[in-house]
Design a protein around this motif. Structure first.
Motif, PDB file in Angstrom:
ATOM      1  N   GLY A 392      11.302 -31.957  43.609  1.00 43.44           N
ATOM      2  CA  GLY A 392      10.782 -33.721  42.991  1.00 43.44           C
ATOM      3  C   GLY A 392      10.897 -34.305  42.340  1.00 43.44           C
ATOM      4  N   GLY A 393      11.671 -35.085  41.854  1.00 43.38           N
ATOM      5  CA  GLY A 393      12.772 -35.619  39.753  1.00 43.38           C
ATOM      6  C   GLY A 393      12.055 -37.223  40.186  1.00 43.38           C
ATOM      7  N   PHE A 394      12.452 -37.732  40.746  1.00 41.90           N
ATOM      8  CA  PHE A 394      12.153 -38.890  41.092  1.00 41.90           C
ATOM      9  C   PHE A 394      12.531 -39.738  39.905  1.00 41.90           C
ATOM     10  CE2 PHE A 394       8.050 -37.185  42.670  1.00 41.90           C
ATOM     11  CZ  PHE A 394       8.469 -37.132  44.008  1.00 41.90           C
ATOM     12  N   GLY A 395      13.573 -39.378  38.945  1.00 42.16           N
ATOM     13  CA  GLY A 395      13.963 -39.853  37.846  1.00 42.16           C
ATOM     14  C   GLY A 395      13.365 -39.235  36.539  1.00 42.16           C
ATOM     15  N   GLY A 396      12.824 -38.407  36.682  1.00 39.05           N
ATOM     16  CA  GLY A 396      12.001 -37.674  35.766  1.00 39.05           C
ATOM     17  C   GLY A 396      12.818 -36.373  35.208  1.00 39.05           C
ATOM     18  N   LYS A 397      14.030 -35.920  35.972  1.00 38.61           N
ATOM     19  CA  LYS A 397      14.855 -34.541  36.523  1.00 38.61           C
ATOM     20  C   LYS A 397      15.758 -35.064  35.880  1.00 38.61           C
ATOM     21  CE  LYS A 397      11.271 -31.569  37.698  1.00 38.61           C
ATOM     22  NZ  LYS A 397      10.957 -30.521  39.609  1.00 38.61           N
ATOM     23  N   GLU A 398      16.077 -35.900  35.271  1.00 35.23           N
ATOM     24  CA  GLU A 398      17.659 -36.327  35.409  1.00 35.23           C
ATOM     25  C   GLU A 398      18.089 -36.314  33.434  1.00 35.23           C
ATOM     26  OE1 GLU A 398      18.502 -41.248  35.233  1.00 35.23           O
ATOM     27  OE2 GLU A 398      18.035 -40.530  37.553  1.00 35.23           O
ATOM     28  N   ASP A 399      16.931 -36.330  32.647  1.00 37.67           N
ATOM     29  CA  ASP A 399      17.830 -35.571  31.387  1.00 37.67           C
ATOM     30  C   ASP A 399      17.282 -34.114  30.994  1.00 37.67           C
ATOM     31  OD1 ASP A 399      17.679 -38.058  29.283  1.00 37.67           O
ATOM     32  OD2 ASP A 399      16.027 -38.478  30.718  1.00 37.67           O
ATOM     33  N   VAL A 400      18.030 -33.397  30.357  1.00 37.02           N
ATOM     34  CA  VAL A 400      17.914 -31.689  30.437  1.00 37.02           C
ATOM     35  C   VAL A 400      16.333 -31.801  28.732  1.00 37.02           C
ATOM     36  CG1 VAL A 400      20.276 -31.154  30.010  1.00 37.02           C
ATOM     37  CG2 VAL A 400      19.630 -31.442  27.949  1.00 37.02           C
ATOM     38  N   THR A 401      15.649 -30.690  29.557  1.00 36.05           N
ATOM     39  CA  THR A 401      14.672 -30.830  29.000  1.00 36.05           C
ATOM     40  C   THR A 401      14.065 -29.026  28.657  1.00 36.05           C
ATOM     41  OG1 THR A 401      13.465 -30.297  31.468  1.00 36.05           O
ATOM     42  CG2 THR A 401      13.094 -32.642  30.048  1.00 36.05           C
ATOM     43  N   VAL A 402      14.937 -28.364  29.711  1.00 41.59           N
ATOM     44  CA  VAL A 402      14.338 -27.035  29.758  1.00 41.59           C
ATOM     45  C   VAL A 402      16.247 -26.287  29.449  1.00 41.59           C
ATOM     46  CG1 VAL A 402      11.979 -26.418  30.432  1.00 41.59           C
ATOM     47  CG2 VAL A 402      13.862 -27.074  32.009  1.00 41.59           C
ATOM     48  N   GLN A 403      17.334 -27.174  30.468  1.00 45.02           N
ATOM     49  CA  GLN A 403      17.772 -26.684  31.091  1.00 45.02           C
ATOM     50  C   GLN A 403      18.983 -25.576  29.875  1.00 45.02           C
ATOM     51  OE1 GLN A 403      17.363 -29.183  31.685  1.00 45.02           O
ATOM     52  NE2 GLN A 403      17.792 -30.028  33.408  1.00 45.02           N
ATOM     53  N   HIS A 404      19.225 -26.477  28.076  1.00 47.59           N
ATOM     54  CA  HIS A 404      19.694 -26.539  27.582  1.00 47.59           C
ATOM     55  C   HIS A 404      19.198 -25.754  26.363  1.00 47.59           C
ATOM     56  CE1 HIS A 404      16.984 -29.725  26.522  1.00 47.59           C
ATOM     57  NE2 HIS A 404      17.681 -29.845  25.027  1.00 47.59           N
ATOM     58  N   HIS A 405      18.034 -25.382  26.385  1.00 47.48           N
ATOM     59  CA  HIS A 405      17.189 -24.588  26.206  1.00 47.48           C
ATOM     60  C   HIS A 405      17.758 -23.135  26.603  1.00 47.48           C
ATOM     61  CE1 HIS A 405      14.399 -27.277  23.428  1.00 47.48           C
ATOM     62  NE2 HIS A 405      15.099 -27.275  23.200  1.00 47.48           N
ATOM     63  N   ALA A 406      17.286 -22.998  27.804  1.00 45.35           N
ATOM     64  CA  ALA A 406      17.485 -21.403  28.406  1.00 45.35           C
ATOM     65  C   ALA A 406      18.857 -20.885  28.055  1.00 45.35           C
ATOM     66  CB  ALA A 406      17.231 -21.883  29.685  1.00 45.35           C
ATOM     67  N   ALA A 407      20.526 -22.017  28.786  1.00 46.22           N
ATOM     68  CA  ALA A 407      21.356 -21.573  27.797  1.00 46.22           C
ATOM     69  C   ALA A 407      21.823 -21.279  26.523  1.00 46.22           C
ATOM     70  CB  ALA A 407      22.841 -23.118  28.088  1.00 46.22           C
ATOM     71  N   LEU A 408      20.954 -22.053  25.422  1.00 43.13           N
ATOM     72  CA  LEU A 408      20.851 -21.548  24.339  1.00 43.13           C
ATOM     73  C   LEU A 408      20.344 -19.896  24.204  1.00 43.13           C
ATOM     74  CD1 LEU A 408      21.942 -22.042  21.294  1.00 43.13           C
ATOM     75  CD2 LEU A 408      19.170 -22.394  20.768  1.00 43.13           C
ATOM     76  N   ILE A 409      19.646 -19.858  24.811  1.00 42.16           N
ATOM     77  CA  ILE A 409      18.734 -18.504  24.402  1.00 42.16           C
ATOM     78  C   ILE A 409      19.545 -16.938  25.351  1.00 42.16           C
ATOM     79  CG2 ILE A 409      16.994 -16.455  25.068  1.00 42.16           C
ATOM     80  CD1 ILE A 409      15.006 -19.031  24.787  1.00 42.16           C
ATOM     81  N   ALA A 410      19.950 -18.055  26.920  1.00 42.05           N
ATOM     82  CA  ALA A 410      20.837 -16.315  27.621  1.00 42.05           C
ATOM     83  C   ALA A 410      22.271 -16.081  26.336  1.00 42.05           C
ATOM     84  CB  ALA A 410      20.928 -17.308  28.666  1.00 42.05           C
ATOM     85  N   TYR A 411      23.098 -17.585  25.768  1.00 44.71           N
ATOM     86  CA  TYR A 411      24.127 -16.910  25.366  1.00 44.71           C
ATOM     87  C   TYR A 411      24.248 -16.417  23.939  1.00 44.71           C
ATOM     88  CZ  TYR A 411      28.190 -18.840  23.247  1.00 44.71           C
ATOM     89  OH  TYR A 411      29.576 -19.023  22.560  1.00 44.71           O
ATOM     90  N   LEU A 412      23.273 -17.170  23.417  1.00 44.28           N
ATOM     91  CA  LEU A 412      23.294 -16.258  21.795  1.00 44.28           C
ATOM     92  C   LEU A 412      22.193 -14.650  22.315  1.00 44.28           C
ATOM     93  CD1 LEU A 412      21.439 -19.018  19.630  1.00 44.28           C
ATOM     94  CD2 LEU A 412      23.940 -18.316  19.799  1.00 44.28           C
ATOM     95  N   THR A 413      21.418 -14.561  23.083  1.00 42.67           N
ATOM     96  CA  THR A 413      21.138 -12.996  23.009  1.00 42.67           C
ATOM     97  C   THR A 413      21.795 -11.796  24.619  1.00 42.67           C
ATOM     98  OG1 THR A 413      19.399 -13.882  25.010  1.00 42.67           O
ATOM     99  CG2 THR A 413      18.515 -13.878  23.116  1.00 42.67           C
ATOM    100  N   LYS A 414      22.914 -12.747  24.818  1.00 43.53           N
ATOM    101  CA  LYS A 414      22.882 -12.040  26.025  1.00 43.53           C
ATOM    102  C   LYS A 414      22.269 -11.186  27.225  1.00 43.53           C
ATOM    103  CE  LYS A 414      26.971 -12.450  23.884  1.00 43.53           C
ATOM    104  NZ  LYS A 414      27.739 -14.294  24.775  1.00 43.53           N
ATOM    105  N   ARG A 415      20.933 -12.571  27.314  1.00 44.44           N
ATOM    106  CA  ARG A 415      19.626 -11.675  28.288  1.00 44.44           C
ATOM    107  C   ARG A 415      19.379 -12.563  28.690  1.00 44.44           C
ATOM    108  NH1 ARG A 415      16.042  -7.269  25.205  1.00 44.44           N
ATOM    109  NH2 ARG A 415      15.141  -7.365  27.813  1.00 44.44           N
TER     110      ARG A 415
END
Ligand code: FES
Length: 465
Positions: A392-415
């Motif tokens: 479900g999203g209904f427009g409420g999942k259009e913006d980034v909320t967790v995706q960029h945070h997850a990407a940053l952690i994975a990119y910097l920790t390599k995990r």
């Protein structure tokens, strides 16, 4: 410690924890969905000694000798019947509520093979569905009951020609709980990430003290805006949303992230977040457009408090209203509207070559990719976004909320890392449908034919575009 049976197998729960966590994190029975962890939504419904129960409520130490059943433990025949019946009834959309619905249906049909519509409705009274509504789910339960009574399933006849009535292609994975939402992904060595949020809607961040949190065993990193390799700002309509509020900058709402913590376990993560200390200078906030429009209003963003102004005119409304025989002016208000999707936001990210791969529950995988590219300063080839099922999203999942945070952690920790919002965080953080204050003036002639309309609508976009 407790010993009990899950889907016919004897299991031992060493550590006392919510049954939901044991079933998902230790047994990987991911049909048991985590919609709220607060006993409200029913997505984690399982049978305990035949009684439908929300798995987020009981602690495992209380389950000694009990018998637990999840959708994974249904017989093949039951799985086939529920898949066919829910598919035929059109009872499945995002699917996040469906395994819990099936369990409540089973509890009913095991004791009452020929229920009335009212009895079927009563059986799912503790299961919330946000997309499908309940009519088709009740239809599905009654169809399943009929199949169980008759002991047969109708032949699949759909020929997939235009105009044919066919079942959704994903109905089976959604009914049996094998389909993957990001929270169902568990990777070896996966970290758990989460943001420390602002204590004030508007405050200057003076200092972020991360030393104690970093020193806690099991903590892998605590990241601030200073660690972002690319641009701190994201936002699909306007780049106005800080990935994290930097020291010296001002928060815009209670959902703002101040820093990101990643740890090896959810327990260490929660402890570490509590150890982060932030010094703030609290500032006067702006709570609505009426306050924001005042000449001396504090500025939510440096460029001002107005996101957009549109003036639309056809003909001459002032003249038309002046000439009208009757004139009526009324004010209308609409409230903030929460989307209330059943699946809280979650993303899993992992290193992928020199870049990242993000598994997301996303309404716009390319928008998410672009936001992450900007934040990490990477080209498109190094940022992959793969959409899992979306609860479900209904427009409420259009913006980034967790995706960029997850990407940053994975990119910097390599995990690999999973970043997931609690229901309370989800409600706090994602944008809502704008509340509006509207004043309409309508003029009509002596026959009631409208001659002119003048309207002023003020929409509150909140902290961000
Ligand atoms: Fe029920 Fe989406 S299908 S919540």
């Amino acid at each position: 410690m407790a010993v009990f049976t899950v889907n016919g197998k004897t299991v031992t729960a060493e550590k006392n924890q919510k049954l939901l966590r044991f079933l998902r994190d230790e047994l990987r029975l991911t049909s048991v969905k985590d919609g709220c962890s607060e006993g409200a939504c029913g997505t984690c419904t399982v049978l305990i000694d035949g009684k439908p129960t929300k798995a987020c409520v009981p602690q495992t130490d209380k389950l000694e000798g009990k018998t637990i059943l999840t959708v994974e433990g249904l017989s093949d025949w039951e799985k086939k019947v529920y898949t066919w019946a829910f598919g035929e009834a059109g009872a499945v959309q995002c699917g996040f509520c469906i395994p819990g619905m099936v369990i409540s249906a089973k509890a009913l049909l095991d004791t009452n093979p020929d229920p009335s519509r009212e009895e079927a409705a009563f059986a799912i009274r503790n299961n919330i569905c946000r997309c499908t509504g309940y009519v088709k789910i009740i239809d599905g339960i009654l169809l399943a009951a009929k199949c169980f009574r008759e002991g047969t399933l109708p032949e699949e006849t759909a020929d997939w020609k235009v105009g044919s009535r066919v079942h959704r292609v994903d109905v089976e994975e959604k009914v049996t709980g094998t389909g993957q939402y990001p929270d169902d992904v568990y990777l070896d060595g996966m970290l758990y990430g989460s943001a420390v949020r602002s204590q004030y809607p508007r405050a200057r961040v003076l200092a972020i003290h991360t030393e104690e949190a970093k020193a806690l065993p099991g903590v892998v990193c605590v990241l601030t805006a200073a660690d972002i390799p690319g641009s701190n700002k994201v936002g699909h309509l306007k780049k106005d949303w800080d990935t994290m509020i930097a020291v010296g900058d001002i928060t815009h709402y209670l959902g703002d992230a101040i820093c990101l913590v990643a740890a090896k376990t959810p327990e260490a993560l929660a402890q570490a977040k509590a150890l982060v200390k932030v010094d703030y200078e609290e500032l006067p906030a702006v709570h609505n457009p009426q306050e924001a429009i005042l000449p001396d209003a504090p500025l939510v963003h440096r460029e001002g408090n107005l996101l957009a102004h549109k003036h639309i005119q056809r003909g001459n409304p002032a003249e038309a209203l002046a000439k009208s025989k009757y004139l009526i002016t009324r004010r209308f208000s609409t409230p903030w509207t929460e989307h209330a999707f059943l699946e809280p936001e979650c993303a899993v990210a992992c290193p992928d070559g020199d870049g990242v791969l993000v598994l997301s529950t996303d309404q716009g995988a390319y928008d998410t990719q672009h936001e992450i590219m900007g934040m990490l300063g990477l080209p498109a080839e190094q940022v992959k976004v793969r959409n899992c099922l979306v609860g479900g999203g209904f427009g409420g999942k259009e913006d980034v909320t967790v995706q960029h945070h997850a990407a940053l952690i994975a990119y910097l920790t390599k995990r690999p890392v999973k970043v997931k919002l609690t229901r309370a965080e989800s409600l706090l953080i994602h944008p809502k449908r704008h509340p509006m204050e509207m004043e309409f003036s309508l003029g009509c002639d002596e026959n009631g034919i409208i001659q002119g309309v003048a309207a002023e609508c003020i929409a509150d976009t909140g902290a961000y575009a």
